[in-house]
Motif scaffolding. Structure first.
Motif, mmCIF file in Angstrom:
data_model
loop_
_atom_site.group_PDB
_atom_site.id
_atom_site.type_symbol
_atom_site.label_atom_id
_atom_site.label_comp_id
_atom_site.label_asym_id
_atom_site.label_seq_id
_atom_site.Cartn_x
_atom_site.Cartn_y
_atom_site.Cartn_z
ATOM 1 N N SER A 33 1.013 -0.796 -0.052
ATOM 2 C CA SER A 33 -0.344 -0.398 0.126
ATOM 3 C C SER A 33 0.855 1.090 0.213
ATOM 4 O O SER A 33 0.882 2.576 -0.239
ATOM 5 N N LEU A 34 2.327 1.100 0.629
ATOM 6 C CA LEU A 34 2.836 2.511 0.411
ATOM 7 C C LEU A 34 3.962 2.253 -0.295
ATOM 8 O O LEU A 34 4.227 3.507 -0.988
ATOM 9 N N LEU A 35 4.329 1.029 -1.303
ATOM 10 C CA LEU A 35 5.414 1.447 -2.042
ATOM 11 C C LEU A 35 4.767 0.921 -3.686
ATOM 12 O O LEU A 35 3.687 0.517 -3.538
ATOM 13 N N SER A 36 5.574 1.727 -4.186
ATOM 14 C CA SER A 36 5.501 1.503 -5.932
ATOM 15 C C SER A 36 5.931 0.220 -6.456
ATOM 16 O O SER A 36 6.732 0.578 -6.924
ATOM 17 N N LEU A 37 6.061 -0.836 -5.561
ATOM 18 C CA LEU A 37 6.067 -2.194 -6.185
ATOM 19 C C LEU A 37 5.894 -2.998 -7.262
ATOM 20 O O LEU A 37 4.730 -3.001 -7.765
ATOM 21 N N GLU A 38 6.951 -3.183 -8.638
ATOM 22 C CA GLU A 38 6.624 -3.555 -9.526
ATOM 23 C C GLU A 38 6.139 -5.607 -9.826
ATOM 24 O O GLU A 38 5.513 -6.171 -9.985
ATOM 25 N N GLY A 39 7.440 -5.826 -8.582
ATOM 26 C CA GLY A 39 7.024 -7.409 -8.418
ATOM 27 C C GLY A 39 7.521 -7.462 -7.300
ATOM 28 O O GLY A 39 8.501 -6.713 -6.811
ATOM 29 N N TYR A 40 7.135 -8.554 -5.990
ATOM 30 C CA TYR A 40 7.035 -8.492 -4.906
ATOM 31 C C TYR A 40 6.535 -9.825 -4.263
ATOM 32 O O TYR A 40 5.354 -10.487 -4.610
ATOM 33 N N GLU A 41 7.609 -11.048 -4.268
ATOM 34 C CA GLU A 41 7.548 -12.570 -3.501
ATOM 35 C C GLU A 41 8.000 -12.743 -2.457
ATOM 36 O O GLU A 41 9.548 -12.146 -2.114
ATOM 37 N N ARG A 42 7.695 -13.468 -1.538
ATOM 38 C CA ARG A 42 7.876 -13.274 -0.068
ATOM 39 C C ARG A 42 8.811 -15.009 -0.433
ATOM 40 O O ARG A 42 7.459 -15.941 -0.916
ATOM 41 N N ASN A 43 9.756 -15.839 -0.444
ATOM 42 C CA ASN A 43 9.533 -17.008 -0.406
ATOM 43 C C ASN A 43 10.554 -17.576 1.240
ATOM 44 O O ASN A 43 11.174 -17.529 1.946
ATOM 45 N N TYR A 44 9.554 -17.966 1.862
ATOM 46 C CA TYR A 44 9.476 -18.227 3.610
ATOM 47 C C TYR A 44 10.083 -20.092 3.137
ATOM 48 O O TYR A 44 9.938 -20.726 3.248
#
Length: 184
Positions: A33-44
């Motif tokens: 909601s705060l950043l202009s992310l083009e791609g954001y992936e979490r690898n747990y």
């Protein structure tokens, strides 16, 4: 493509599940909601499968099509939005242990994988050490833009054909390999 691979460590009090729950349900939506992310992936990371890195909670990947897009995120992180995110990070991250690696990445496949393997190497030749294992498919070599001890981080998707025996064998032979569950 430019990828920032962020190695995010969890605070000691959190289990793998508690870390993932907070990251997915609080921090990731806040960051989006705060950043202009083009791609954001979490690898747990599953700490039981990756005993060399017991405090590593996630390898988060931020994807950018250009240096300008990366610069925009830097500006946003220098604003009030960055302050809000940093204040949230201390609730679940061991911030002093966190670090990121900026890479140039040529995607070898566009397939999506639920599970991945990350393998840091110190020579370009070693980027291919895991290529012959059954049940994994190379996604990218992730070449470090300003290499020091690490030249690249090979990224593999774990396919449905992978057997538990094959993955256990891979980890025995390459204990520095990191197995993670992917959310994007």
């Amino acid at each position: 493509m430019i990828k920032a691979l962020a190695f995010i460590h969890k605070i000691d009090e959190l289990s793998d599940n508690d870390f993932r729950d907070y990251y997915e349900n609080s921090h990731a939506p806040l960051a989006s909601s705060l950043l202009s992310l083009e791609g954001y992936e979490r690898n747990y990371v599953n700490s039981e499968l990756t005993p060399l890195y017991p405090s590593l909670g996630s390898i988060s990947i931020f994807k950018y099509q250009s240096m300008e897009a990366l610069d925009l995120i830097g500006k946003q992180m220098s604003s009030d939005a960055g302050d809000v995110l940093r204040n949230d990070e201390i609730k679940f991250m061991n911030v002093p242990k966190n670090y990121f690696v900026l890479t140039q990445s040529d995607q070898l496949t566009e397939k999506k994988f639920n599970k991945k393997i990350f393998y840091s190497v110190n020579t370009k030749e070693n980027l291919h050490l895991l290529d012959s294992y059954n049940g994994i498919e190379k996604i990218s070599d992730n070449l470090v833009i300003e290499p020091n001890e690490i030249v690249g981080i090979a990224e593999y998707g774990i396919t449905k054909e992978a057997s538990l025996d094959a993955l256990e064998h891979l980890i025995r032979e390459h204990p520095q390999a990191i197995i993670a569950s992917c959310v994007s």
